[in-house]
Write an enzyme that holds these catalytic residues in place. Structure first.
Site, PDB file in Angstrom:
ATOM      1  N   ASP A 274       8.310   4.941  -6.570  1.00 29.56           N
ATOM      2  CA  ASP A 274       7.432   3.942  -5.963  1.00 29.56           C
ATOM      3  C   ASP A 274       6.758   4.619  -4.767  1.00 29.56           C
ATOM      4  O   ASP A 274       7.081   5.752  -4.391  1.00 29.56           O
ATOM      5  CB  ASP A 274       8.220   2.684  -5.573  1.00 29.56           C
ATOM      6  CG  ASP A 274       7.295   1.468  -5.431  1.00 29.56           C
ATOM      7  OD1 ASP A 274       6.062   1.651  -5.293  1.00 29.56           O
ATOM      8  OD2 ASP A 274       7.791   0.338  -5.446  1.00 29.56           O
TER       9      ASP A 274
HETATM   10  C1  NOJ Z   1       4.474  -0.453  -4.127  1.00 36.07           C
HETATM   11  C2  NOJ Z   1       4.999  -1.475  -5.106  1.00 36.07           C
HETATM   12  O1  NOJ Z   1       6.379  -1.685  -4.883  1.00 36.07           O
HETATM   13  C3  NOJ Z   1       4.781  -1.087  -6.548  1.00 36.07           C
HETATM   14  O2  NOJ Z   1       5.171  -2.151  -7.356  1.00 36.07           O
HETATM   15  C4  NOJ Z   1       3.364  -0.685  -6.781  1.00 36.07           C
HETATM   16  O3  NOJ Z   1       3.146  -0.406  -8.140  1.00 36.07           O
HETATM   17  C5  NOJ Z   1       3.054   0.507  -5.907  1.00 36.07           C
HETATM   18  N1  NOJ Z   1       3.204   0.131  -4.511  1.00 36.07           N
HETATM   19  C6  NOJ Z   1       1.642   1.052  -6.129  1.00 36.07           C
HETATM   20  O4  NOJ Z   1       0.722   0.200  -5.590  1.00 36.07           O
END
Ligand code: NOJ
Length: 738
Positions: A274
């Site tokens: 993430d």
């Molecule tokens: C953080 C989020 O937790 C995740 O779900 C998302 O896909 C990513 N950022 C990218 O934006």
């Protein structure tokens, strides 16, 4: 001694997508390319950078494998041209985006999609999203979110399928199929990314990014199934989660990413972190510094780094120092290149720049979004059958902050949906009724009560009042958690003031999570709950209010009476002192009562045993009668299939659809078992007065769980089975497995 039936972990949903060409061919091309790559080029492939960063030169030098947050097809083609035509090896860039519930045409938020209990419409929603996003050049979405979520304080309940592992499996697989289509290499196929692996939805206290304490058994019984099912269904990528489970941040958890995901499940897709979750292992106090975090993540089994830049900066030194091996890097790069070949990016890197606008908001996309919004709305209350609004209701007051909130009805993660295309309830109702519009409040948090008196005055001259309350989009989703779940601002005061006018009150809640609306229900005749319904929400709600459509949605999460009950979910393990039907509530306790615990059971003195509304609940404009529910035997062996038959009759005046649910309970287990578990569901359509004889087939092997010895088994013994319209009703039919 009890004999257990050990089950091979067969694919629950082994429907799979097809790869383009054969996989030997892909593997050959991967190896050929890999053999030509320098270490720097390999590291570059493992690096993902967001739009807003100056990445052109990095791409030219082979320093980027993927970008996110760029959606303009002209810009994407330009970036691709640098990668393909100006970098040494011409490896295309993989363009990604959070396309969570639609790209341009926004469908209901995922929690609303789950409320449909209709995997076909959810798959169609994902297909529409893929068609629109890939037309811009986006070939990878960070969806579906498979986090089982049992605490509505957590803002991200909006993004998943709610509290039930089985519903999560069905909806997750439907989305994967919809995004990825029939053939990965088709230009309209978009790689799915199942996330967040794992346990992110169990954040303590419902506070985002918080720690979790989940046993291996709970992981396997509750949090893994949707990931496993989506891997079996061919999901191409997986994202690690921010949280730790029992002290181990997922991004550095080798057991999770290598032993379980790769070895046990045979995942050959690509694993991405993430956003900076590798770097955040430093904040967790799990890694000493960014370099150490890169080492831990790669050793655990991560292939691509989203935005920590630790891979880019430190892999070379980590190899020189012998802390990482070239094999580990090669394995990660193989997974990345395999994905790019599977998607056909090498053969087809560019998009037709005019296509994106042509396909956006296509009539069939809008129709599917509307259908999904119709199916996702849940009728919670309908006193005096005030809904659908009768023919003699001509003049209505439309009020409340969500009546005309085109941005907010799109919900969280609707980056690319445009409010100009959104049909609000106000706009749709104006086509049907003589509408008096008096918002009363201007946004959901508005606590300025001065507008309420104008709404109350306006109510006096109308036949019915429809009040739209709920949550702005920004109040749920990532990093937007709440410790209390009542309607924000003065929304409850608005409803109460309208109630005092004596007019029929229809409350429509448009929100990102289950809210605690007990007092608002008391002040309303009818309540329709619409998890933010997206672009076509207004038309869908107008159809439901007028009776052109009949509600069929069911709750994918338990609705609480008070936030203090959270986490509260229907399929909880049985306690030693369960509900015995007697509650001594706060005001029943005499003064100076002596201490007692005997005879007391597991409930709250102030809110009792029950939630406000159970999982699976939802009314219709008609009524359904279940009868002759029967199973084909009283005793089954492990290889049998349980055949469950029932009659369902539409006993009311409207043609309608009922979501029939099948629950099971394993009465005695080697570990404490859930009170009930959803095992199957089906949408049954019936004309007014019509009866249907229906059946479910449930293989006994679907009763398996991870037991005391951490084996996946069906334990012989007694079971109960329910067929009902929600998780709290119906009579148990008992059977045995021997
Ligand atoms: C953080 C989020 O937790 C995740 O779900 C998302 O896909 C990513 N950022 C990218 O934006």
């Amino acid at each position: 001694m009890r004999i257990k039936y050990l089950l091979p972990l067969v694919a629950m949903f082994a429907i799979g997508c097809t790869t383009s060409g054969n996989s030997d061919d892909v593997d050959r091309r991967v190896e050929e390319l890999l053999s030509q790559m320098t270490l720097q080029e390999k590291i570059g492939q493992m690096n993902q950078v967001s739009g807003g960063y100056q990445f052109s030169d990095m791409i030219r030098e082979g320093g980027v494998g993927s970008i996110l947050n760029v959606v303009d097809p002209v810009e994407i083609n330009a970036v691709q041209r640098i990668a393909v035509e100006e970098s040494r090896l011409g490896i295309p860039i993989l363009v990604s985006r959070d396309v969570i519930h639609g790209f341009r045409t926004i469908f209901p938020i995922p929690l609303g999609m789950a409320s449909t209990f209709d995997p076909a419409i959810v798959e169609q929603g994902a297909r529409v999203a893929a068609i629109e996003a890939t037309a811009s050049g986006v070939r990878w979405t960070f969806s579906p979110m498979l986090d089982v979520a049992r605490d509505p304080r957590w803002g991200r309940v909006a993004e998943g399928s709610g509290e039930d592992p089985y519903l999560d499996v069905v909806m997750g697989v439907a989305m994967v199929k919809g995004y990825q289509g029939e053939d990965y290499a088709d230009p309209t196929s978009m790689a799915a990314c199942v996330k967040h692996f794992v346990g992110y939805g169990a954040a303590e206290g419902g506070r985002d990014y918080n720690t979790t304490m989940i046993s291996e058994r709970a992981l396997r019984n509750t949090y893994f199934p949707a990931f496993k099912a989506c891997v079996d269904a061919g999901a191409l990528t997986l994202m690690t989660s921010f949280n730790d489970v029992d002290g181990l941040p997922s991004t550095g958890n080798e057991w999770l990413l290598s032993d379980v995901l790769r070895e046990e499940w045979g995942f050959d897709g690509m694993v991405v972190t993430d956003w900076n979750s590798a770097g955040e292992m430093v904040s967790h106090g799990f890694a000493e510094d960014l370099k150490h975090s890169a080492e831990l993540a790669i050793k655990a089994g991560v292939d691509m780094d989203m935005m920590s830049f630790g891979f880019l900066q430190h892999i070379e030194a980590l190899i020189d120092e012998g802390r990482l091996s070239m094999n580990q890097i090669d394995d990660a790069v193989r997974n990345i290149l395999r994905l790019k070949f599977r998607l056909g990016l090498f053969d087809n890197p560019y998009v037709d720049e005019s296509l994106a606008r042509e396909v956006a908001y296509a009539p069939e996309h809008l129709a599917a979004a509307k259908q999904c919004a119709v199916e996702s709305a849940i009728l919670l209350q309908n006193r005096g059958e005030v809904l659908p609004l009768r023919d003699d209701v001509r003049k209505i007051l439309v009020t409340g902050p969500m009546a005309d909130a085109p941005f907010d009805q799109l919900g969280t993660w609707a980056f690319d949906g445009e409010e100009a295309y959104t049909v609000t309830p106000l706009a749709a109702l104006r086509k049907e009724f003589d509408v008096v519009y008096e918002p009363g409040l201007f946004f959901s948090r508005d606590s300025d009560t001065r507008g309420i008196s104008a709404a109350v005055r306006a109510a006096k001259g109308v036949d019915a009042v429809v009040v739209f309350v709920g949550e702005e989009a920004i109040l749920s989703g990532e990093a937007h958690c709440l410790s209390q779940l009542n309607l924000q601002g003065a929304q409850s005061e608005l409803i109460a003031a309208l109630r005092a006018t004596g007019k029929p009150i229809v409350t429509v809640v448009i929100a990102g999570r289950p809210l605690t609306i007990e007092r608002d229900m008391a002040n309303s005749d009818a309540v329709l709950y619409s998890f933010q319904p997206g672009t076509m929400g207004g038309e869908a709600i107008a159809d439901l209010l007028t009776g052109r459509a009949v509600p069929s949605g069911k709750l994918p999460m338990t609705f609480l009476r008070d936030a203090g009950q959270a986490p509260f979910y229907y399929n909880h393990p049985m306690t030693g002192r369960p509900n015995n039907g007697t509650e001594t509530l706060l005001n029943d306790i005499p003064l100076k009562a002596g201490q007692t615990s005997l005879g007391c059971t597991s409930y709250y003195l102030d809110s009792g045993y029950g939630p406000l509304l159970p999982f699976g609940y939802g009314l219709s404009y008609t009524t359904f009668e279940y009868s002759d529910i029967a199973i084909d035997k009283s005793c089954y062996s492990p290889n049998d299939t349980i055949v469950v038959e029932y009659n369902l009759t539409n006993t009311g005046k409207y043609d309608a659809t009922e979501v029939v649910q099948l629950y099971v309970r394993d009465y005695v287990g080697s570990v404490v078992r859930p009170v009930k578990e959803l095992k199957r569901f089906e949408r049954v359509e019936l004309k007014a007065g019509e009866s249907k004889h229906c059946r479910f087939e449930l293989p006994v092997s679907d009763l398996a769980f991870w037991n005391r010895d951490m084996e996946y088994v069906v334990e012989p013994g007694k079971f109960g089975l329910w067929v009902a319209g929600d998780s709290a009703t119906g009579e148990a039919i008992d059977f045995e497995v021997r």
